[in-house]
Design an enzyme around this catalytic site. Structure first.
Site, mmCIF file in Angstrom:
data_model
loop_
_atom_site.group_PDB
_atom_site.id
_atom_site.type_symbol
_atom_site.label_atom_id
_atom_site.label_comp_id
_atom_site.label_asym_id
_atom_site.label_seq_id
_atom_site.Cartn_x
_atom_site.Cartn_y
_atom_site.Cartn_z
ATOM 1 N N SER A 1 81.949 88.486 10.461
ATOM 2 C CA SER A 1 82.270 87.717 11.659
ATOM 3 C C SER A 1 82.579 86.280 11.276
ATOM 4 O O SER A 1 81.715 85.561 10.753
ATOM 5 C CB SER A 1 81.082 87.737 12.628
ATOM 6 O OG SER A 1 81.282 86.742 13.604
ATOM 7 N N HIS B 1 86.103 90.354 11.841
ATOM 8 C CA HIS B 1 85.665 90.300 13.244
ATOM 9 C C HIS B 1 85.836 88.859 13.753
ATOM 10 O O HIS B 1 85.346 87.919 13.134
ATOM 11 C CB HIS B 1 84.203 90.734 13.312
ATOM 12 C CG HIS B 1 83.643 90.843 14.681
ATOM 13 N ND1 HIS B 1 83.834 91.955 15.483
ATOM 14 C CD2 HIS B 1 82.887 89.988 15.414
ATOM 15 C CE1 HIS B 1 83.205 91.781 16.642
ATOM 16 N NE2 HIS B 1 82.627 90.590 16.626
ATOM 17 N N ASP C 1 85.326 86.394 16.976
ATOM 18 C CA ASP C 1 84.606 86.245 18.248
ATOM 19 C C ASP C 1 85.257 85.199 19.129
ATOM 20 O O ASP C 1 85.342 84.022 18.766
ATOM 21 C CB ASP C 1 83.161 85.831 17.967
ATOM 22 C CG ASP C 1 82.348 86.977 17.391
ATOM 23 O OD1 ASP C 1 82.281 88.030 18.036
ATOM 24 O OD2 ASP C 1 81.798 86.800 16.281
ATOM 25 N N MET D 1 85.008 83.339 22.768
ATOM 26 C CA MET D 1 84.071 83.056 23.876
ATOM 27 C C MET D 1 84.668 82.017 24.809
ATOM 28 O O MET D 1 85.310 81.067 24.351
ATOM 29 C CB MET D 1 82.756 82.518 23.318
ATOM 30 C CG MET D 1 82.124 83.409 22.280
ATOM 31 S SD MET D 1 80.650 82.647 21.614
ATOM 32 C CE MET D 1 80.217 83.791 20.312
ATOM 33 N N HIS E 1 86.989 90.312 19.307
ATOM 34 C CA HIS E 1 85.917 90.610 20.266
ATOM 35 C C HIS E 1 85.978 89.583 21.398
ATOM 36 O O HIS E 1 85.595 88.434 21.219
ATOM 37 C CB HIS E 1 84.574 90.540 19.504
ATOM 38 C CG HIS E 1 83.354 90.750 20.355
ATOM 39 N ND1 HIS E 1 82.092 90.479 19.901
ATOM 40 C CD2 HIS E 1 83.213 91.208 21.627
ATOM 41 C CE1 HIS E 1 81.214 90.759 20.847
ATOM 42 N NE2 HIS E 1 81.871 91.194 21.912
ATOM 43 N N MET F 1 84.673 87.954 24.399
ATOM 44 C CA MET F 1 83.503 87.727 25.270
ATOM 45 C C MET F 1 83.954 86.765 26.350
ATOM 46 O O MET F 1 83.572 85.591 26.377
ATOM 47 C CB MET F 1 82.352 87.157 24.439
ATOM 48 C CG MET F 1 81.679 88.188 23.557
ATOM 49 S SD MET F 1 80.684 87.452 22.270
ATOM 50 C CE MET F 1 81.940 87.144 21.037
ATOM 51 N N MET G 1 76.159 95.841 21.284
ATOM 52 C CA MET G 1 75.598 94.532 20.926
ATOM 53 C C MET G 1 74.118 94.696 20.595
ATOM 54 O O MET G 1 73.363 95.291 21.365
ATOM 55 C CB MET G 1 75.744 93.540 22.090
ATOM 56 C CG MET G 1 77.160 93.135 22.437
ATOM 57 S SD MET G 1 78.117 92.413 21.086
ATOM 58 C CE MET G 1 77.121 90.992 20.599
ATOM 59 N N GLY H 1 77.028 85.661 22.488
ATOM 60 C CA GLY H 1 77.174 84.224 22.719
ATOM 61 C C GLY H 1 76.909 83.355 21.503
ATOM 62 O O GLY H 1 77.495 82.287 21.369
ATOM 63 N N PHE H 2 76.060 83.826 20.602
ATOM 64 C CA PHE H 2 75.699 82.987 19.462
ATOM 65 C C PHE H 2 75.500 83.823 18.198
ATOM 66 O O PHE H 2 75.033 84.965 18.296
ATOM 67 C CB PHE H 2 74.391 82.224 19.751
ATOM 68 C CG PHE H 2 74.509 81.307 20.931
ATOM 69 C CD1 PHE H 2 74.951 79.997 20.768
ATOM 70 C CD2 PHE H 2 74.236 81.762 22.210
ATOM 71 C CE1 PHE H 2 75.101 79.156 21.867
ATOM 72 C CE2 PHE H 2 74.385 80.926 23.321
ATOM 73 C CZ PHE H 2 74.823 79.615 23.150
ATOM 74 N N GLY I 1 73.595 84.187 14.408
ATOM 75 C CA GLY I 1 72.297 83.824 13.858
ATOM 76 C C GLY I 1 71.089 84.199 14.692
ATOM 77 O O GLY I 1 70.001 83.656 14.489
ATOM 78 N N ASP J 1 76.864 94.757 16.426
ATOM 79 C CA ASP J 1 77.129 93.322 16.286
ATOM 80 C C ASP J 1 75.914 92.510 16.721
ATOM 81 O O ASP J 1 75.487 92.592 17.867
ATOM 82 C CB ASP J 1 78.343 93.004 17.184
ATOM 83 C CG ASP J 1 78.824 91.574 17.065
ATOM 84 O OD1 ASP J 1 78.301 90.837 16.212
ATOM 85 O OD2 ASP J 1 79.733 91.207 17.828
ATOM 86 N N GLY J 2 75.388 91.733 15.774
ATOM 87 C CA GLY J 2 74.320 90.809 16.101
ATOM 88 C C GLY J 2 73.074 90.998 15.262
ATOM 89 O O GLY J 2 72.414 92.031 15.337
ATOM 90 N N GLY J 3 72.808 90.002 14.409
ATOM 91 C CA GLY J 3 71.565 90.012 13.638
ATOM 92 C C GLY J 3 71.513 91.034 12.525
ATOM 93 O O GLY J 3 70.429 91.382 12.044
#
Ligand code: DX5
Ligand code: ZN
Length: 243
Positions: A19, A44, A46, A48, A77, A79, A148, A153-154, A156, A186-188
């Site tokens: 990402s 990827h 992102d 927003m 992606h 958002m 997700m 939105g963020f 990390g 997606d995420g963490g």
């Protein structure tokens, strides 16, 4: 040679999709080149809007600029609250795949139709609180489901392990219909959590922090994600920042 598409890849293959949100924007070209050296086929991106999610990231001009430096598949992606209005601009800028959120304000059927009209692949994403049953009517019309594993939105943020039943539920449905639908997460996701999502049934792994902020650099980060995909071990934890 024809450019590779998401549909050319089997949903049994592992795909690492870094990402760019976690990349150093002052050195985007060199960051992307490092992903190429690591054998990355999918990037990827992102997007927003500060409305669908409480953050603003990158948009059409960034996609257009980086299109000139790589042939990698651009997995965009969205958002954003109104994907319908922006599909065309992102495809013209170079998007190869567009994922939108089922929770967006636009009509789902219309967004799918609009993306297909532009001959790129379609993804639908579910926020952590969204019931996976809601996506079932569309499985025959899309190429990828994005589950997700953080609130969008963020970058990390901490990985939500309680999303694993959702992934397994969807993988089972896909196996039953025998389609090549991909499941992206997606995420963490990092070298410690990748094994958990792969075990649950995901095959396209988005990773921001764990690629671009990895202690040993991008190439080793991607290698470690790949080699840890079948295990659960945290070999390099450095998730202390947020974007
Ligand atoms: C979050 C974005 C993610 C984010 C992932 O809203 O959709 O793609 O960049 O970042 P990490 O891997 O750092 O959680
Ligand atoms: Zn994303």
């Amino acid at each position: 040679m024809l450019k590779k598409k998401l549909t050319d890849i089997s949903n049994k293959d592992l795909v690492i999709a870094p990402s760019l949100l976690a990349a150093d924007f002052a050195n985007l070209k060199s960051e992307i080149e490092q992903t190429k050296r690591a054998g990355v086929e999918v990037l990827h991106i992102d997007v927003m809007d500060g409305h669908f999610v409480p953050n603003i990231s990158m948009g059409v001009p960034v996609v257009q600029s980086i299109r000139s430096i790589t042939d990698q598949i651009f997995d965009v992606h969205l958002m954003i609250s109104h994907p319908l209005d922006y599909v065309s601009s992102f495809v013209k800028a170079g998007a190869d795949h567009i994922t939108f959120h089922i929770e967006s304000d636009d009509n789902v059927e219309q967004v799918i139709k609009e993306i297909k009209k532009h001959s790129v692949t379609v993804g639908m994403s579910l926020k952590p609180g969204t019931d996976p049953e809601l996506i079932l009517p569309y499985l025959g019309q899309i190429d990828m489901i994005l589950v997700m594993t953080v609130e969008p939105g963020f970058g990390g943020q901490s990985f939500m392990a309680n999303m694993m039943p959702k992934i397994s539920f969807l993988r089972e449905k896909i196996s039953k219909i025998g389609s090549n639908l991909h499941i992206e997460v997606d995420g963490g996701i990092d070298q410690g959590t990748v094994g958990t999502v792969v075990k649950a049934g995901a095959n396209v792994i988005v990773a921001g922090t764990s690629v671009f902020k990895y202690c040993d650099g991008v190439e080793k980060a991607v290698l470690a994600l790949k080699s840890n995909a079948n295990y659960d071990s945290d070999i390099c934890s450095n998730r202390s920042y947020s974007l």
